[in-house]
Write a protein that holds these residues in place. Sequence first.
Motif, PDB file in Angstrom:
ATOM      1  N   LEU A 178       0.832  -1.208   0.000  1.00  0.00           N
ATOM      2  CA  LEU A 178       0.000   0.000   0.000  1.00  0.00           C
ATOM      3  C   LEU A 178       0.868   1.260   0.000  1.00  0.00           C
ATOM      4  O   LEU A 178       0.554   2.246  -0.675  1.00  0.00           O
ATOM      5  N   ALA A 179       1.978   1.233   0.758  1.00  0.00           N
ATOM      6  CA  ALA A 179       2.859   2.404   0.811  1.00  0.00           C
ATOM      7  C   ALA A 179       3.562   2.627  -0.524  1.00  0.00           C
ATOM      8  O   ALA A 179       3.715   3.770  -0.970  1.00  0.00           O
ATOM      9  N   VAL A 180       4.002   1.559  -1.170  1.00  0.00           N
ATOM     10  CA  VAL A 180       4.643   1.696  -2.487  1.00  0.00           C
ATOM     11  C   VAL A 180       3.636   2.230  -3.500  1.00  0.00           C
ATOM     12  O   VAL A 180       3.936   3.141  -4.288  1.00  0.00           O
ATOM     13  N   GLN A 181       2.440   1.666  -3.495  1.00  0.00           N
ATOM     14  CA  GLN A 181       1.394   2.125  -4.413  1.00  0.00           C
ATOM     15  C   GLN A 181       1.132   3.612  -4.220  1.00  0.00           C
ATOM     16  O   GLN A 181       1.054   4.380  -5.198  1.00  0.00           O
ATOM     17  N   ALA A 182       1.016   4.057  -2.966  1.00  0.00           N
ATOM     18  CA  ALA A 182       0.734   5.466  -2.681  1.00  0.00           C
ATOM     19  C   ALA A 182       1.879   6.362  -3.137  1.00  0.00           C
ATOM     20  O   ALA A 182       1.650   7.456  -3.668  1.00  0.00           O
ATOM     21  N   SER A 183       3.115   5.920  -2.951  1.00  0.00           N
ATOM     22  CA  SER A 183       4.256   6.765  -3.321  1.00  0.00           C
ATOM     23  C   SER A 183       4.333   6.963  -4.832  1.00  0.00           C
ATOM     24  O   SER A 183       4.589   8.070  -5.312  1.00  0.00           O
ATOM     25  N   ILE A 184       4.111   5.892  -5.583  1.00  0.00           N
ATOM     26  CA  ILE A 184       4.145   6.017  -7.045  1.00  0.00           C
ATOM     27  C   ILE A 184       3.009   6.916  -7.521  1.00  0.00           C
ATOM     28  O   ILE A 184       3.196   7.795  -8.376  1.00  0.00           O
ATOM     29  N   ALA A 185       1.821   6.718  -6.960  1.00  0.00           N
ATOM     30  CA  ALA A 185       0.674   7.533  -7.361  1.00  0.00           C
ATOM     31  C   ALA A 185       0.891   9.007  -7.030  1.00  0.00           C
ATOM     32  O   ALA A 185       0.571   9.892  -7.845  1.00  0.00           O
ATOM     33  N   THR A 186       1.433   9.297  -5.853  1.00  0.00           N
ATOM     34  CA  THR A 186       1.634  10.681  -5.430  1.00  0.00           C
ATOM     35  C   THR A 186       2.630  11.405  -6.329  1.00  0.00           C
ATOM     36  O   THR A 186       2.416  12.557  -6.723  1.00  0.00           O
ATOM     37  N   VAL A 187       3.729  10.729  -6.664  1.00  0.00           N
ATOM     38  CA  VAL A 187       4.794  11.387  -7.429  1.00  0.00           C
ATOM     39  C   VAL A 187       4.475  11.443  -8.917  1.00  0.00           C
ATOM     40  O   VAL A 187       4.731  12.452  -9.579  1.00  0.00           O
ATOM     41  N   THR A 188       3.888  10.382  -9.478  1.00  0.00           N
ATOM     42  CA  THR A 188       3.766  10.285 -10.931  1.00  0.00           C
ATOM     43  C   THR A 188       2.344  10.397 -11.456  1.00  0.00           C
ATOM     44  O   THR A 188       2.150  10.529 -12.674  1.00  0.00           O
ATOM     45  N   THR A 207     -10.276   2.178   9.076  1.00  0.00           N
ATOM     46  CA  THR A 207     -10.440   1.063   8.138  1.00  0.00           C
ATOM     47  C   THR A 207      -9.278   0.108   8.314  1.00  0.00           C
ATOM     48  O   THR A 207      -8.119   0.528   8.316  1.00  0.00           O
ATOM     49  N   GLY A 208      -9.561  -1.178   8.435  1.00  0.00           N
ATOM     50  CA  GLY A 208      -8.519  -2.164   8.659  1.00  0.00           C
ATOM     51  C   GLY A 208      -7.649  -2.386   7.437  1.00  0.00           C
ATOM     52  O   GLY A 208      -8.021  -2.084   6.297  1.00  0.00           O
ATOM     53  N   LEU A 209      -6.462  -2.937   7.681  1.00  0.00           N
ATOM     54  CA  LEU A 209      -5.491  -3.178   6.615  1.00  0.00           C
ATOM     55  C   LEU A 209      -6.067  -4.071   5.528  1.00  0.00           C
ATOM     56  O   LEU A 209      -5.918  -3.785   4.332  1.00  0.00           O
ATOM     57  N   LEU A 210      -6.731  -5.157   5.907  1.00  0.00           N
ATOM     58  CA  LEU A 210      -7.221  -6.087   4.901  1.00  0.00           C
ATOM     59  C   LEU A 210      -8.285  -5.443   4.019  1.00  0.00           C
ATOM     60  O   LEU A 210      -8.319  -5.685   2.805  1.00  0.00           O
ATOM     61  N   GLU A 211      -9.134  -4.615   4.617  1.00  0.00           N
ATOM     62  CA  GLU A 211     -10.151  -3.915   3.823  1.00  0.00           C
ATOM     63  C   GLU A 211      -9.506  -2.926   2.857  1.00  0.00           C
ATOM     64  O   GLU A 211      -9.909  -2.814   1.691  1.00  0.00           O
ATOM     65  N   ARG A 212      -8.503  -2.211   3.331  1.00  0.00           N
ATOM     66  CA  ARG A 212      -7.837  -1.223   2.468  1.00  0.00           C
ATOM     67  C   ARG A 212      -7.050  -1.912   1.361  1.00  0.00           C
ATOM     68  O   ARG A 212      -7.025  -1.450   0.215  1.00  0.00           O
ATOM     69  N   PHE A 213      -6.409  -3.037   1.695  1.00  0.00           N
ATOM     70  CA  PHE A 213      -5.674  -3.773   0.663  1.00  0.00           C
ATOM     71  C   PHE A 213      -6.632  -4.301  -0.401  1.00  0.00           C
ATOM     72  O   PHE A 213      -6.368  -4.200  -1.604  1.00  0.00           O
ATOM     73  N   ALA A 214      -7.765  -4.866   0.040  1.00  0.00           N
ATOM     74  CA  ALA A 214      -8.746  -5.392  -0.915  1.00  0.00           C
ATOM     75  C   ALA A 214      -9.270  -4.300  -1.836  1.00  0.00           C
ATOM     76  O   ALA A 214      -9.508  -4.532  -3.028  1.00  0.00           O
ATOM     77  N   ALA A 215      -9.445  -3.088  -1.283  1.00  0.00           N
ATOM     78  CA  ALA A 215      -9.942  -1.976  -2.092  1.00  0.00           C
ATOM     79  C   ALA A 215      -8.886  -1.483  -3.081  1.00  0.00           C
ATOM     80  O   ALA A 215      -9.223  -0.930  -4.134  1.00  0.00           O
ATOM     81  N   ALA A 216      -7.602  -1.705  -2.748  1.00  0.00           N
ATOM     82  CA  ALA A 216      -6.513  -1.174  -3.572  1.00  0.00           C
ATOM     83  C   ALA A 216      -6.047  -2.147  -4.634  1.00  0.00           C
ATOM     84  O   ALA A 216      -5.260  -1.775  -5.511  1.00  0.00           O
ATOM     85  N   LEU A 258      -9.700 -12.152   0.906  1.00  0.00           N
ATOM     86  CA  LEU A 258      -8.655 -12.505   1.858  1.00  0.00           C
ATOM     87  C   LEU A 258      -9.277 -13.177   3.073  1.00  0.00           C
ATOM     88  O   LEU A 258     -10.385 -12.824   3.482  1.00  0.00           O
ATOM     89  N   ASP A 259      -8.540 -14.125   3.667  1.00  0.00           N
ATOM     90  CA  ASP A 259      -9.023 -14.672   4.922  1.00  0.00           C
ATOM     91  C   ASP A 259      -8.589 -13.761   6.072  1.00  0.00           C
ATOM     92  O   ASP A 259      -7.960 -12.721   5.856  1.00  0.00           O
ATOM     93  N   ALA A 260      -8.923 -14.124   7.293  1.00  0.00           N
ATOM     94  CA  ALA A 260      -8.673 -13.252   8.440  1.00  0.00           C
ATOM     95  C   ALA A 260      -7.194 -13.024   8.694  1.00  0.00           C
ATOM     96  O   ALA A 260      -6.811 -12.060   9.361  1.00  0.00           O
ATOM     97  N   ARG A 261      -6.332 -13.884   8.140  1.00  0.00           N
ATOM     98  CA  ARG A 261      -4.884 -13.734   8.325  1.00  0.00           C
ATOM     99  C   ARG A 261      -4.236 -12.945   7.195  1.00  0.00           C
ATOM    100  O   ARG A 261      -3.049 -12.653   7.254  1.00  0.00           O
ATOM    101  N   GLY A 262      -5.008 -12.641   6.149  1.00  0.00           N
ATOM    102  CA  GLY A 262      -4.474 -11.909   5.014  1.00  0.00           C
ATOM    103  C   GLY A 262      -4.072 -12.772   3.844  1.00  0.00           C
ATOM    104  O   GLY A 262      -3.576 -12.262   2.838  1.00  0.00           O
ATOM    105  N   PHE A 263      -4.295 -14.090   3.942  1.00  0.00           N
ATOM    106  CA  PHE A 263      -3.980 -14.974   2.825  1.00  0.00           C
ATOM    107  C   PHE A 263      -5.098 -14.912   1.786  1.00  0.00           C
ATOM    108  O   PHE A 263      -6.270 -14.703   2.115  1.00  0.00           O
TER     109      PHE A 263
END
Length: 272
Positions: free
Chosen positions: A98-108, A213-222, A246-251
């Motif tokens: 998520l952090a890499v995705q945000a950095s590329i989007a912000t700069v480019t 918003t939880g990590l898994l929800e944000r990852f799924a949205a991204a 994703l399951d509850a562990r993120g798999f």
Amino acid sequence: MPDSFDLSRVTAALANTAFAHNLHHFPSTGSTNALALEAAQSGAPHGSVLVADEQTAGRGRSDHRWHSPAGEGLYVSVLLRPQMALADALWLSLATALAVQASIATVTNLAPDIRWPNDLLIGDRKCGGILVETSAVASQADTPSMLRYAVVGVGINVNQPSFPAQLHALATSLLRETGKIWAREPILIEFLRSFEKEIDCLEAELRGSPIETGLLERFAAASSWVRGKHVRVDEAGGYTGVTDGLDARGFLRVAGDDGTLHTVLSGGVRAL
């Protein structure tokens, strides 16, 4: 000529973060992750950042080689000493993506997709990858193993004009996608700013603190790969199916074409 890193400027931009005074730059190294693992074992502090202009032995997941030509990509490893269980280490990959995705989007202004758990794609070509390596404290009776440290390695293809023949159809760069040369320093700064926020949110969530918003929800949205993508998975003998969240562990779950609901633990996931 590759653009150079002005560590004093990066330090100033990262004031009040854990990374501000722990930045280390290398013109060339075998692998920033290997250096960071050595530093971790020598007692280097949480937030140590190692960035190189070139890697001669860059690594991705499953010991795949990471193409790391001098001055054309961002090759960075971050040493973390988080308060979290080894069983939750997958969440570090998701938060980093998520952090890499945000950095590329912000700069480019590009909009990279995330292929679970750790690949950044533009279209169907890879522009970035993540490798997390961990060390754990031995568990006691009825106590989960806790992380001693984690090294989070990130490679972003920034200014590669071309790739070796075997990667030509699989990889892309920010230059190839935009026709523009990009300075690596702003991408590094944005990545580390976003990364600290993600790690803070992750640790708070694992402690049970209320978050928006939880990590898994944000990852799924991204990521378009989390649900509804017809894929091939290279584990358990190989199988195909449609991703089912994703399951509850993120798999990642995959509703197999064989009628079985699979959980992807470590295999590569590719579009069918």
